[in-house]
Design an enzyme around this catalytic site. Structure first.
Site, mmCIF file in Angstrom:
data_model
loop_
_atom_site.group_PDB
_atom_site.id
_atom_site.type_symbol
_atom_site.label_atom_id
_atom_site.label_comp_id
_atom_site.label_asym_id
_atom_site.label_seq_id
_atom_site.Cartn_x
_atom_site.Cartn_y
_atom_site.Cartn_z
ATOM 1 N N CYS A 49 9.607 -0.181 -28.351
ATOM 2 C CA CYS A 49 8.531 -0.831 -29.114
ATOM 3 C C CYS A 49 7.290 -1.012 -28.246
ATOM 4 O O CYS A 49 6.152 -0.865 -28.717
ATOM 5 C CB CYS A 49 8.991 -2.191 -29.637
ATOM 6 S SG CYS A 49 10.380 -2.098 -30.804
ATOM 7 N N CYS A 79 11.924 -4.927 -26.534
ATOM 8 C CA CYS A 79 12.311 -3.529 -26.765
ATOM 9 C C CYS A 79 11.335 -2.618 -26.030
ATOM 10 O O CYS A 79 10.127 -2.635 -26.307
ATOM 11 C CB CYS A 79 12.311 -3.221 -28.257
ATOM 12 S SG CYS A 79 12.536 -1.478 -28.645
ATOM 13 N N ASP A 134 -4.072 5.220 10.466
ATOM 14 C CA ASP A 134 -4.625 3.864 10.408
ATOM 15 C C ASP A 134 -6.120 3.803 10.619
ATOM 16 O O ASP A 134 -6.726 2.744 10.487
ATOM 17 C CB ASP A 134 -3.942 2.968 11.459
ATOM 18 C CG ASP A 134 -4.448 3.261 12.866
ATOM 19 O OD1 ASP A 134 -4.736 4.436 13.151
ATOM 20 O OD2 ASP A 134 -4.548 2.311 13.668
ATOM 21 N N ASP A 145 -0.568 10.247 12.711
ATOM 22 C CA ASP A 145 -1.582 10.091 13.743
ATOM 23 C C ASP A 145 -0.911 9.436 14.950
ATOM 24 O O ASP A 145 0.123 8.776 14.811
ATOM 25 C CB ASP A 145 -2.714 9.212 13.205
ATOM 26 C CG ASP A 145 -3.798 9.002 14.236
ATOM 27 O OD1 ASP A 145 -4.166 9.977 14.906
ATOM 28 O OD2 ASP A 145 -4.260 7.859 14.379
ATOM 29 N N ASP A 162 -9.019 8.833 9.478
ATOM 30 C CA ASP A 162 -7.804 9.318 8.823
ATOM 31 C C ASP A 162 -7.931 9.358 7.301
ATOM 32 O O ASP A 162 -7.076 9.933 6.630
ATOM 33 C CB ASP A 162 -6.600 8.437 9.188
ATOM 34 C CG ASP A 162 -6.216 8.563 10.664
ATOM 35 O OD1 ASP A 162 -6.422 9.653 11.216
ATOM 36 O OD2 ASP A 162 -5.738 7.581 11.237
#
Length: 910
Positions: free
Chosen positions: A228, A225, A806, A613, A810
């Site tokens: 629950c 549930c 990357d 980038d 960055d």
């Protein structure tokens, strides 16, 4: 005499004539050495180390001792006295009065006009002395922080704390950075401040694994549930010593952070059992938990099926006997009710004794027993039968969807084939394999652990990890990633990383952690469910009593109220949203896209602009010869060979790209007789053909080469080549644009998303890349800090922003964007700061991630609207007299099952 010591003794008078080491006496006149002693009386005339006395009359060196009166005539270091009359140097000592006529270093005598930075009192009255110690810097994570305005209020309140010198909350990364005195004691007050502003926020120190706190993951078996599960999470979070607790219904994993969470297992078990009987809490490290749970679930489903079968037979018998044998019909129907609802009623009574009122067991028991009370036996048994069948189908659907998702992301091997020293193969558990071991991988097997090929050649299918459909060739020395499939030849691989550090485990941990990160809509539904059930139960009570008082038709209105009770269970609502987001996370992992949380998915669907980038994101990040253009009598190959000969000894990436291109074409390259390199311009070389210049415009101008007939039209770095003072041609060297970049940008425009590129490269190169790929906005010659400023400008202009990068530089922009995405081939700092990681490093992953995010958000909203609409519709029909309990059961279990099936559609979207 002079001595250097690091001892600590405490005495008033000294009479011994030797050294003391580590003994404690009141009076001492011994004739041997002592160190680190504590005495009331000592008359020694030699060295003492780290001792503390009120009076000292010794005539030699002391270090780190503390006296109230000092009359010595030699050096002291790190001693503290109230009165000092010595006539030599003191270092790091503290006195009230000093009359010495020599230098003092770093002694702390509180000045009456100085104020304490903590309590504000004059330093001669202050007792905290916090200003004398350097402040600590600590980083906390504010889990479940969902409001930027609330974050600013928290920051302001925290800054008001007396110990805090500075506090900053970074909403994008959910980090609280504090500079404070005694920061380790601040956590309870930080939690209190944050919880008072946004109740679900949990403050967790970023550094895990400390003695004070640790994180443990438990498996909560047999929890069926979702509502629950939400109650369990709330109760566990309130346990003493628990700083945070997250129960993910989709994975049945409970993540607990606190002081020794493993010791809380019995309390956690009691809480879960009190809310839903039959729930078993175990450590995730138990052997083969998924297989054991699957077996237990199959047994549970079989037991449910038998009960439903017996109940259905008795129900049909009762219906057949109702016209001829009324009493026998009632008996059969009651026996059917016992078979179908007996366990439900007993569970409801147990939960009722524990204070669990508004759970589905209690609501169904109350509804069906009320139907029996008004002698509507068929309706009571029929509804219980329909409810049990619906619950069984719902459980099966949830388990299958969960298993489908986990099968897609859990590629961890159970065993591996270890090659022994004598060449034999032994099967061992994957957890026992260590770096350096040699493992046998047969054709068709999955690569078990990250490693390198030691022997054999094959082609590796990387699609399970990266989504890339084309197999990759692998041979001795090739790196192989766990989770990929060996398609052809037999391989022996050398283990580089154990199981817990290999890619398969990293992917699974990423998905599980992402599932534990609840999006805003999920948190809203959880709060809504707490109000929804009591509200509907209140409506049911009012419907049963108020109209009956006026009409006297108690049976009709009680029956209508019963339908309300059945509808009041919120499981369909609580279940539908997290399962949709979990399915979205699983769908992403199948394509090599790792979402770090439901919050990332939720934010991504609202992105209006994607900023990228250039190098490593849109381009491959390599220098490659794009074009060789002869301008004289030379051919293209002759021009390239001449340039490569000139660059043969160069180590510059551009020079290397030229020599590599010549090598790939098998051109003859001659080593020059003489080479002159001009920094920042190029190379002048003596070759059999004559004097060759290879470089930029500055080099040509220095040697007076005529460039009037040359105009650069291509994207990239130009390398001009001249032979004997005459321009022979030029080469274009450029970072290669990824093949899929243009199509990916076009796909993003279908979602009406603005694309932009931020780069530190020259304007010409950047605009050429933007034109070739179709990017809307190009911003060049930017420093890392300029990228963040430009990103903020784009956000103001367009709305929510996603940044894809990357590199290490960055990382600040990734953290500052609404959604940060990193290429899997990029720097670790960028991957760590990102919300999404593209394992393929392919531009195609960007529109794919947007599609998954939008589909996930749409399906989650569909589930919420559908569940609420059906429940409200049945309520209205019930009040109008057109709905019965069968429709109410469909509005509960039927809707839940349909929401589950709708959620897992994301896994199969193309």
């Amino acid at each position: 005499m002079s001595h250097e010591h690091e001892r600590n003794g405490f005495s008033k008078n000294y009479g011994s004539e030797h050294e003391h080491q580590e003994h404690n006496h009141t009076e001492c006149s011994c004739g041997h050495e002592h160190h680190a002693h504590n005495q009331e009386v000592c008359d020694c005339d030699h060295s003492h180390q780290e001792h503390n006395h009120e009076e000292c009359s010794c005539d030699h060196a002391h270090q780190e001792h503390n006296h109230e009166e000092c009359g010595c005539d030699h050096a002291h270091q790190e001693h503290n006295h109230e009165e000092c009359g010595c006539d030599h140097a003191h270092q790091e000592h503290n006195h009230e009065e000093c009359g010495c006529d020599h230098s003092h270093h770093e002694h702390f005598a509180p000045e009456p006009y100085a104020l304490c930075t903590v309590c504000g009192l004059p330093m001669d009255e202050c007792t905290c002395y916090l200003s004398q110690s350097a402040p600590d810097k600590q980083i906390y994570i504010l889990e479940n922080l969902g409001c930027a305005n609330c974050a600013s209020k928290m920051e302001a309140r925290i800054r008001e704390l007396p110990e805090v010198e500075d506090a900053t909350i970074i909403y994008a990364t959910k980090q609280l950075r504090i500079t404070a005195h005694q920061s380790e004691d601040l956590l309870p007050r930080l939690q209190e401040i944050c919880s008072s502003i946004e109740s679900e926020v949990t403050v967790v120190p970023r550094a895990k694994g400390t003695k004070e706190e640790s994180t443990v993951i438990f498996l909560v078996e047999n929890v069926d549930c979702a509502n629950c599960a939400a109650k369990m999470e709330q109760r566990i979070r309130a346990l003493p010593g628990v700083s945070s607790a997250t129960l993910t219904f989709a994975t049945k994993q409970l993540k607990v952070t606190g002081q020794t969470p493993l010791r809380l297992l019995s309390q956690i078990q009691d809480i879960c059992s009190s809310i839903e009987s039959g729930v078993i809490v175990t450590s995730r490290d138990s052997a083969n938990p998924r297989r054991e749970m699957t077996a237990k679930k199959a047994n549970g489903n079989l037991k449910d099926g038998i009960e439903i079968g017996i109940g259905a037979v008795l129900f049909v018998a009762g219906l057949l006997l109702q016209n001829s044998y009324a009493s026998a019909s009632v008996a059969a129907l009651l026996l059917s009710y016992v078979a179908l609802g007996g366990r439900i009623v007993l569970t409801a009574l147990k939960n009722l004794s524990k204070g669990q009122i508004f759970d589905e067991n209690f609501l169904m028991s109350l509804a069906t027993l009320a139907a029996i009370a008004i002698a509507d036996y068929k309706e009571a048994v029929g509804v219980m039968l329909f409810y049990r069948i619906g619950e069984l189908f719902e459980h099966i659907a949830v388990e299958r969807s969960r298993n489908q998702i986990m099968d897609a992301v859990d590629m961890r091997p159970e065993v591996v084939n270890l090659e022994m020293g004598d060449g034999s193969i032994q099967v061992i558990p994957a957890r026992e394999a260590q770096p350096g071991d040699i493992l046998l991988v047969r054709p068709g097997d999955r690569i078990p652990l990250d490693g390198t090929v030691a022997e054999g050649e094959s082609r590796i299918d990387t699609s399970p990890v990266t989504g890339e459909p084309v197999p990759v060739k692998a041979g001795p020395g090739s790196e192989v990633i766990s989770g990929c499939v060996n398609t052809s030849g037999q391989l022996k691989i050398r283990v580089e990383k154990p199981l817990e550090e290999s890619m398969v485990t990293r992917i699974l941990d990423s998905v599980e952690n992402a599932a534990a990160s609840k999006p805003r809509i999920d948190r809203f539904i959880t709060k809504f469910a707490r109000v929804y059930t009591p509200l509907v139960v209140g409506l049911a009570l009012g419907t049963a009593v108020i109209p009956s008082l006026f009409t006297g038709n108690w049976n009709h209105w009680i029956y209508t109220a019963i339908t309300f009770l059945v509808i009041s269970c919120p499981c369909a609502l609580v279940l539908s949203v997290p399962l949709a987001f979990f399915s979205g996370i699983g769908a992403g992992s199948k394509r090599g896209i790792l979402f770090k949380g439901g919050v990332s998915l939720e934010a991504m669907k609202n992105v209006k602009a994607i900023v990228m980038d250039k190098t490593g994101t849109i381009t491959k990040g390599n220098f490659v010869l794009q074009k060789a253009v002869p301008l004289g009598d030379l051919t293209e190959d002759e021009l390239l060979a001449l340039s490569a000969s000139c660059e043969l000894s160069s180590t510059h990436p551009i020079g290397t790209s030229i020599t590599n291109a010549a090598s790939e074409r098998n051109l003859s390259v001659v080593r020059p007789d003489a080479v002159k390199e001009l920094s920042g311009k190029g190379i002048c070389a003596a070759l059999p053909q004559g004097e060759v210049l290879c470089g930029n415009r500055k080099l040509m101008e220095e040697y007076h080469v005529d460039l009037s007939g040359y105009v650069k039209e291509d994207y990239g770095t130009e390398v001009l080549t001249a032979l004997n003072g005459k321009l022979a041609g030029y080469l274009i060297i450029a970072d290669t644009i990824k093949e899929e970049a243009k199509d990916a940008i076009q796909s993003l425009k279908k979602y009406h998303i603005t694309t932009a590129m931020l780069t530190g490269d020259s304007t010409g190169s950047a605009e050429a890349v933007g034109k070739a790929t179709g990017i809307d906005e190009v911003h060049a010659r930017l420093l890392p800090q300029d990228k963040l400023t430009k990103l903020q400008e784009i956000r103001k202009k367009h709305g929510g922003v996603m940044f894809v990068g990357d590199g290490i530089n960055d990382a600040p922009v990734l953290a500052g964007a609404d959604v940060g995405a990193a290429m899997g081939s990029g720097a670790d700092a960028a991957i760590e700061a990102a919300d999404v990681v593209f394992m393929t490093s392919s531009m195609e992953a960007i529109p794919q991630s947007i599609a998954i995010a939008k589909a996930t958000g749409t399906i989650a909203m569909q589930n919420v609207v559908f569940a609420l609409a059906v429940k409200i519709l049945v309520m209205i029909l019930g009040l109008a007299g057109f709905a019965n309990m069968w429709m109410a059961v469909f509005a509960d279990t039927g809707v839940a099952m349909l929401c589950v099936l709708n959620a897992i559609r994301i896994l199969y979207k193309k």
